[in-house]
Motif scaffolding. Structure first.
Motif, short mmCIF file in Angstrom:
data_model
loop_
_atom_site.label_atom_id
_atom_site.label_comp_id
_atom_site.label_asym_id
_atom_site.label_seq_id
_atom_site.Cartn_x
_atom_site.Cartn_y
_atom_site.Cartn_z
N GLY A 6 31.28 -22.24 35.37
CA GLY A 6 30.17 -23.10 34.97
C GLY A 6 29.56 -22.62 33.67
O GLY A 6 29.35 -21.41 33.48
N LEU A 7 29.31 -23.54 32.76
CA LEU A 7 28.74 -23.22 31.46
C LEU A 7 27.49 -24.07 31.23
O LEU A 7 27.48 -25.26 31.55
N ASP A 8 26.44 -23.45 30.69
CA ASP A 8 25.20 -24.15 30.37
C ASP A 8 24.73 -23.71 29.00
O ASP A 8 24.83 -22.53 28.63
N TRP A 9 24.17 -24.66 28.26
CA TRP A 9 23.61 -24.35 26.94
C TRP A 9 22.43 -25.27 26.69
O TRP A 9 22.47 -26.45 27.07
N ARG A 10 21.37 -24.72 26.10
CA ARG A 10 20.21 -25.56 25.80
C ARG A 10 19.53 -25.10 24.54
O ARG A 10 19.55 -23.91 24.19
N SER A 11 18.97 -26.09 23.84
CA SER A 11 18.11 -25.81 22.69
C SER A 11 16.77 -26.48 22.95
O SER A 11 16.48 -26.87 24.09
N ARG A 12 16.00 -26.65 21.91
CA ARG A 12 14.67 -27.24 22.11
C ARG A 12 14.75 -28.65 22.66
O ARG A 12 13.94 -29.04 23.49
N ASN A 13 15.74 -29.45 22.23
CA ASN A 13 15.79 -30.85 22.67
C ASN A 13 17.17 -31.29 23.17
O ASN A 13 17.40 -32.48 23.37
N VAL A 14 18.08 -30.33 23.40
CA VAL A 14 19.41 -30.67 23.91
C VAL A 14 19.74 -29.76 25.09
O VAL A 14 19.51 -28.54 25.03
N ARG A 15 20.30 -30.35 26.13
CA ARG A 15 20.72 -29.59 27.31
C ARG A 15 22.15 -30.02 27.67
O ARG A 15 22.41 -31.21 27.88
N LEU A 16 23.06 -29.06 27.75
CA LEU A 16 24.46 -29.33 28.05
C LEU A 16 24.92 -28.45 29.20
O LEU A 16 24.48 -27.31 29.34
N SER A 17 25.83 -29.00 30.00
CA SER A 17 26.44 -28.20 31.06
C SER A 17 27.86 -28.70 31.29
O SER A 17 28.17 -29.88 31.07
N ALA A 18 28.72 -27.80 31.74
CA ALA A 18 30.10 -28.15 32.04
C ALA A 18 30.60 -27.26 33.17
O ALA A 18 30.23 -26.08 33.26
N ASP A 19 31.40 -27.84 34.05
CA ASP A 19 31.97 -27.11 35.17
C ASP A 19 33.42 -27.53 35.35
O ASP A 19 33.76 -28.71 35.24
N ILE A 20 34.27 -26.57 35.64
CA ILE A 20 35.67 -26.86 35.94
C ILE A 20 36.09 -25.95 37.07
O ILE A 20 35.62 -24.80 37.18
N GLY A 21 36.94 -26.47 37.94
CA GLY A 21 37.31 -25.66 39.09
C GLY A 21 38.61 -26.11 39.73
O GLY A 21 39.18 -27.15 39.40
N TYR A 22 39.08 -25.26 40.62
CA TYR A 22 40.30 -25.53 41.39
C TYR A 22 40.07 -25.03 42.80
O TYR A 22 39.51 -23.94 43.01
N GLN A 23 40.49 -25.82 43.78
CA GLN A 23 40.39 -25.37 45.18
C GLN A 23 41.68 -25.71 45.91
O GLN A 23 42.33 -26.73 45.65
N ASP A 24 42.05 -24.84 46.82
CA ASP A 24 43.28 -24.99 47.59
C ASP A 24 42.95 -24.70 49.06
O ASP A 24 42.62 -23.56 49.41
N HIS A 25 43.02 -25.75 49.88
CA HIS A 25 42.71 -25.61 51.31
C HIS A 25 44.01 -25.70 52.10
O HIS A 25 44.75 -26.69 51.96
N ARG A 26 44.27 -24.72 52.95
CA ARG A 26 45.46 -24.73 53.79
C ARG A 26 45.01 -24.56 55.25
O ARG A 26 44.53 -23.51 55.63
N LEU A 27 45.18 -25.63 56.01
CA LEU A 27 44.73 -25.65 57.40
C LEU A 27 45.94 -25.67 58.32
O LEU A 27 46.84 -26.51 58.16
N LYS A 28 45.98 -24.76 59.28
CA LYS A 28 47.08 -24.69 60.22
C LYS A 28 46.57 -24.92 61.64
O LYS A 28 45.55 -24.37 62.03
N GLU A 29 47.31 -25.71 62.39
CA GLU A 29 46.96 -25.99 63.79
C GLU A 29 45.50 -26.42 63.92
O GLU A 29 44.78 -25.99 64.81
N THR A 30 45.08 -27.29 63.01
CA THR A 30 43.70 -27.77 63.04
C THR A 30 43.48 -28.63 64.28
O THR A 30 44.22 -29.58 64.52
N ARG A 31 42.46 -28.30 65.04
CA ARG A 31 42.19 -29.05 66.27
C ARG A 31 41.93 -30.51 65.93
O ARG A 31 41.08 -30.82 65.10
N THR A 32 42.63 -31.40 66.58
CA THR A 32 42.59 -32.82 66.24
C THR A 32 41.46 -33.54 66.96
O THR A 32 40.83 -33.01 67.88
N ASN A 33 41.22 -34.79 66.53
CA ASN A 33 40.34 -35.64 67.31
C ASN A 33 41.10 -36.16 68.52
O ASN A 33 42.31 -35.97 68.67
N VAL A 34 40.37 -36.82 69.41
CA VAL A 34 40.92 -37.27 70.69
C VAL A 34 40.62 -38.75 70.87
O VAL A 34 39.46 -39.16 70.76
N THR A 35 41.65 -39.54 71.14
CA THR A 35 41.47 -40.97 71.40
C THR A 35 41.43 -41.21 72.90
O THR A 35 42.40 -40.91 73.60
#
Length: 499
Positions: A6-35
């Motif tokens: 995450g990056l942020d920058w500000r001056s007297r009358n300007v405000r900037l921000s930027a974010d970049i990311g990566y996520q990796d989710h690995r789920l095994k034997e996830t308990r299921t819903n039930v019908t």
């Protein structure tokens, strides 16, 4: 695993921000819903099993990865005029092999699972531009806003299921199997190894609004209008019977009013009301229901206009505040018809009362809680036997109450307690399958201290303190509802430091 910058920058009358990311989710034997079974002598809602058990098949998994980024900026053109912009993107991929449990005997928990695989890619882009300014015309103040927003998405998808190749199991004593091979009767759409485009959407919105202040801003009136355009291209799945082709195309627009009023009756008491409309995409037909393959899998129902009305009151004084609100929301229903097609039929109307309390009534003791009373009814269904019945999965009451107490004599130490409660709900549109309500208690402790001049926060929490077994929610569609089991007693420990 997650990585982000995450990056942020500000001056007297300007405000900037930027974010970049990566996520990796690995789920095994996830308990299921039930019908649950909805018809016949064995129909009913099974008793919630031991929450520490898992009936998921050992080969089941669900993997998701996303790369995302956002940028946002504000520029003060003058001391009363500000312009802003924002942009975002996300690219995601998912792959899973599932075996959700369908119970056939509510009393014994006997049921079956079958293999269902799915792969998909998402490409999403968003943008926003706007300007806001303040000025007066005589004794009337104005806060004028103009904004443009854009949302674009592409969805590539493929699936395959083997509904006729079932494996016997039990909710309370699961049977486990190796991953089954696809049978000759397995059915799917597109190539699991190379999913193809199935859905493309472009949603744009142009809005202008003005909040007018009267009587020294004790009466605030907001008036506005929003013009929305919605373009959707839906593509059929490629199968052994048909090539991919443009199946549906929606090109809709809607001009929606926006109105609101706030009356500051006293410095501590405000009364408000508002009305808003929005153009929204219709639901998308899933590949399979409890009755088997859905003939119009992937088809998108027509866009609709949702309408919301709200009125309320808010009071705050002496460190304690409370609010009360009434609201109503209308939206179309989606069901499986007699031929198992996924179609729109009638509408659901949600009306409710919500009460909240917040603040610090006694120094060192903080409270935050609320309760909602909700009447969600099925309307204009074409079936007089279910008109007026409750919408599946929606309880009449829901509430939460949280307390936080600073322990006297021990600087930085606080104890936390929370109660979460939900009333009963139904898993079918005939309201024959009643899912019991539940109450859960959580507890925790927080300690804040300084280490090397940096603020360190340690937390310990216990969710579901009594280790209660309960169905936490109901999802799905009328006569195709599913049950989600609540978590068992769960302990978490976290530490965070500010730099």
């Amino acid at each position: 695993s997650v990585a982000s910058v995450g990056l942020d920058w500000r001056s007297r009358n300007v405000r900037l921000s930027a974010d970049i990311g990566y996520q990796d989710h690995r789920l095994k034997e996830t308990r299921t819903n039930v019908t649950p079974p909805t018809t016949g002598p064995l129909a009913g809602v099974p008793t919630a099993p031991d929450a520490s058990r898992n009936w998921a098949q050992p080969w089941s998994y669900s993997n998701e990865s996303d790369t995302f980024g956002t940028v946002r900026g504000e520029v003060d053109i003058t001391d009363k005029v500000t312009a802003w912009f924002a942009g975002g993107m996300r690219k995601g991929f998912e792959a899973n092999s599932l075996a959700n449990l369908t119970v056939s005997n509510a009393a014994t928990g006997d049921g079956t699972v079958y293999r269902f695989d799915n792969t998909g890619r998402d490409d999403i882009k968003t943008g926003e531009l706007g300007v806001r300014g303040k000025f007066n015309t005589g004794s009337v103040s104005h806060n004028l806003v103009g904004a443009y927003s854009y949302f674009g998405s592409k969805r590539d998808n493929a699936y395959k299921f083997d509904v006729s190749n079932t494996l016997a199991t039990n909710l309370y004593a699961a049977s486990f199997y190796p991953q089954p091979d696809w049978s000759a009767a397995a059915f799917g759409g597109n190539d699991l190894n190379n999913p193809q485009l199935t859905d493309q959407r472009k949603l744009a919105s142009y809005a202008i609004g003005d909040t007018l202040g009267f009587l020294n801003d004790t009466v605030l009136v907001t008036l506005g209008v929003r013009y929305q355009t919605l373009k959707i291209d839906s593509y059929t799945y490629t199968t052994i019977f048909a090539p991919r082709a443009l199946d549906q195309q929606y090109d809709e627009n809607h001009t929606a009013p926006l109105a609101g009023i706030v009356w500051k009756a006293t410095p501590n008491l405000s009364v408000y009301g508002n009305y808003v409309e929005a153009l929204s995409p219709g639901a998308t037909a899933p590949a399979v229901s409890t009755r088997g393959a859905v003939p119009n899998a992937g088809e998108m129902l027509s866009p609709y206009v949702s309408k919301q009305k709200e009125a309320g009151v808010k009071y705050e004084a002496g460190g304690l505040g409370a609010s009360a609100a009434y609201f109503t929301i209308d939206k179309p229903r989606a069901i499986y018809n007699s031929a198992n097609f996924f179609v729109a039929d009638g509408k659901d109307r949600h009306q409710g009362l919500e009460f909240n309390v917040f603040g610090e009534p006694i120094r060192g003791l903080r409270v935050l809680g609320g309760i909602t009373f909700l009447d969600a009814e099925q309307k204009e269904t074409g079936d007089p036997t279910i008109d007026g019945n409750r919408v599946i999965g929606v309880p009449r009451q829901q509430g939460v109450l949280g307390l936080e107490w600073d322990v006297p004599g021990v600087r930085g130490l606080s104890l936390e307690g929370r109660m979460v409660a939900s009333g009963s709900s139904y898993a079918d549109n005939a309201n024959n399958l009643r899912v019991p309500g539940w109450t859960r208690f959580d507890a925790g402790v927080r300690y804040v201290t300084a280490v090397g001049g940096k603020l360190l926060t340690l937390r310990g929490r216990v969710e579901n303190l009594a280790d209660r077994d309960y169905w936490s929610s109901v999802g799905g569609y009328p006569d195709n509802g599913y049950l989600v089991l609540g978590n068992p007693r769960t302990f978490t420990l976290t530490a965070s430091m500010e730099f």
